[in-house]
Design an enzyme around this catalytic site. Structure first.
Site, mmCIF file in Angstrom:
data_model
loop_
_atom_site.group_PDB
_atom_site.id
_atom_site.type_symbol
_atom_site.label_atom_id
_atom_site.label_comp_id
_atom_site.label_asym_id
_atom_site.label_seq_id
_atom_site.Cartn_x
_atom_site.Cartn_y
_atom_site.Cartn_z
ATOM 1 N NE ARG A 181 50.088 -14.862 34.399
ATOM 2 C CZ ARG A 181 51.198 -14.427 33.787
ATOM 3 N NH1 ARG A 181 52.375 -14.627 34.339
ATOM 4 N NH2 ARG A 181 51.131 -13.810 32.636
ATOM 5 N NE ARG A 196 53.063 -19.136 32.674
ATOM 6 C CZ ARG A 196 53.793 -18.107 32.239
ATOM 7 N NH1 ARG A 196 55.094 -18.221 32.097
ATOM 8 N NH2 ARG A 196 53.213 -16.989 31.918
ATOM 9 C CE LYS A 253 58.563 -12.055 27.700
ATOM 10 N NZ LYS A 253 57.589 -12.951 27.062
ATOM 11 N NE ARG A 284 49.360 -13.379 27.844
ATOM 12 C CZ ARG A 284 49.945 -14.151 28.766
ATOM 13 N NH1 ARG A 284 49.304 -15.153 29.300
ATOM 14 N NH2 ARG A 284 51.173 -13.904 29.156
ATOM 15 N NE ARG A 305 53.862 -8.111 26.757
ATOM 16 C CZ ARG A 305 54.251 -8.799 27.834
ATOM 17 N NH1 ARG A 305 55.060 -8.257 28.717
ATOM 18 N NH2 ARG A 305 53.837 -10.031 28.017
HETATM 19 P P1 AMP Z 1 53.931 -11.042 31.451
HETATM 20 O O1 AMP Z 1 54.023 -11.546 32.843
HETATM 21 O O2 AMP Z 1 55.182 -10.338 30.962
HETATM 22 O O3 AMP Z 1 53.444 -12.091 30.480
HETATM 23 O O4 AMP Z 1 52.803 -9.887 31.451
HETATM 24 C C1 AMP Z 1 51.468 -10.166 31.798
HETATM 25 C C2 AMP Z 1 50.558 -9.104 31.214
HETATM 26 O O5 AMP Z 1 50.905 -7.810 31.728
HETATM 27 C C3 AMP Z 1 50.641 -8.947 29.702
HETATM 28 O O6 AMP Z 1 49.809 -9.868 29.023
HETATM 29 C C4 AMP Z 1 50.169 -7.525 29.505
HETATM 30 O O7 AMP Z 1 48.761 -7.410 29.626
HETATM 31 C C5 AMP Z 1 50.765 -6.805 30.712
HETATM 32 N N1 AMP Z 1 52.117 -6.281 30.412
HETATM 33 C C6 AMP Z 1 53.298 -6.697 30.951
HETATM 34 N N2 AMP Z 1 54.324 -5.994 30.459
HETATM 35 C C7 AMP Z 1 53.786 -5.113 29.573
HETATM 36 C C8 AMP Z 1 54.339 -4.123 28.712
HETATM 37 N N3 AMP Z 1 55.660 -3.889 28.650
HETATM 38 N N4 AMP Z 1 53.488 -3.409 27.944
HETATM 39 C C9 AMP Z 1 52.157 -3.594 27.999
HETATM 40 N N5 AMP Z 1 51.571 -4.523 28.770
HETATM 41 C C10 AMP Z 1 52.369 -5.280 29.559
#
Ligand code: AMP
Length: 218
Positions: free
Chosen positions: A162, A127, A13, A173, A88
């Site tokens: 991370r 990653r 994404k 996840r 999400r």
């Molecule tokens: P990402 O970088 O989009 O993979 O987000 C990293 C982490 O942030 C995710 O695993 C969630 O814990 C949290 N997170 C990011 N966006 C959301 C969202 N829209 N709703 C809930 N948790 C989120």
């Protein structure tokens, strides 16, 4: 141009979002980036988010909606946006519908990025991300290595794995994705602006999106 990117963790994404930002001169809104910045800045939201992220859980909807409402105050989205990692959950999608109606915004595309689990796990464990919160460039120790091992090409800060990319967090996840986020595919499927694309190569996905948008726009 207003787009939502749906997809499991590491479906690409962020990479696709950056290509769309350059092509359409729009902004990328990544709730994950906003949360990581809040964690680094040790804000109230950041402290709460840290625990969820480390466990591989997603943050509660009210926290995320506060972040989005806050982000949309910046009003830099006139020429459009790409939402990366949001919504999400069905609840977030319903809240987003209300925001879009309030702003009289239509969506041009909701794109589902399809990547098999086996590839997601391999991508996630290999990653590495730049530790500089203002950079966050992404590398892959298997096929997108930095010039100097462990160091970001762009800003020379150390690369890190991370907290949410340990094997245990990754499995959690992916399970959370199936339970909470995958139902969004059915939520958007009936809409004219929904498109689903195999996402093994970012260039192919980018072409699919631009072709789709150019042919469905009026
Ligand atoms: P990402 O970088 O989009 O993979 O987000 C990293 C982490 O942030 C995710 O695993 C969630 O814990 C949290 N997170 C990011 N966006 C959301 C969202 N829209 N709703 C809930 N948790 C989120």
């Amino acid at each position: 141009m207003r787009t939502i990117l749906l997809g499991a963790p590491c479906a690409g994404k962020g990479t696709i979002a950056k290509l769309l930002v350059d092509e359409y001169n729009i902004i990328q809104i990544s709730t994950g980036d906003i949360l990581r910045k809040a964690i680094t800045d040790k804000t109230k939201i950041g402290k709460k988010a840290d625990e969820y992220i480390k466990r591989g859980d997603i943050d509660p909807d009210p926290i995320i909606m506060d972040i989005m409402e806050d982000r949309l105050q910046e009003k830099d989205y006139e020429s459009g946006f790409v939402l990366d990692g949001f919504p999400r959950t069905i609840e977030q999608a319903e809240s987003l519908d209300k925001i879009l109606t309030r702003h009289q915004f239509n969506l041009d595309a909701v794109v589902n990025l399809e990547v098999p689990d086996k590839i997601l796990i391999s991508r996630l464990t290999s990653r590495r991300t730049c530790s500089n919160p203002d950079c966050q460039a992404i590398y892959n120790i298997l096929h997108q290595q930095p010039k100097k091992e462990g160091i970001c090409d762009r800003c020379q800060n150390p690369l890190i794995q991370r907290d949410d990319e340990t094997e245990e967090a990754i499995r959690h996840r992916l399970k959370t994705y199936q339970e909470k986020t995958a139902p969004l595919i059915d939520y958007y499927k009936k809409e004219i602006f929904f498109v689903s694309s195999p996402a093994l190569e970012s260039d192919t996905v980018f072409d699919t999106i631009t072709h789709f948008v150019n042919n469905t726009r009026h």
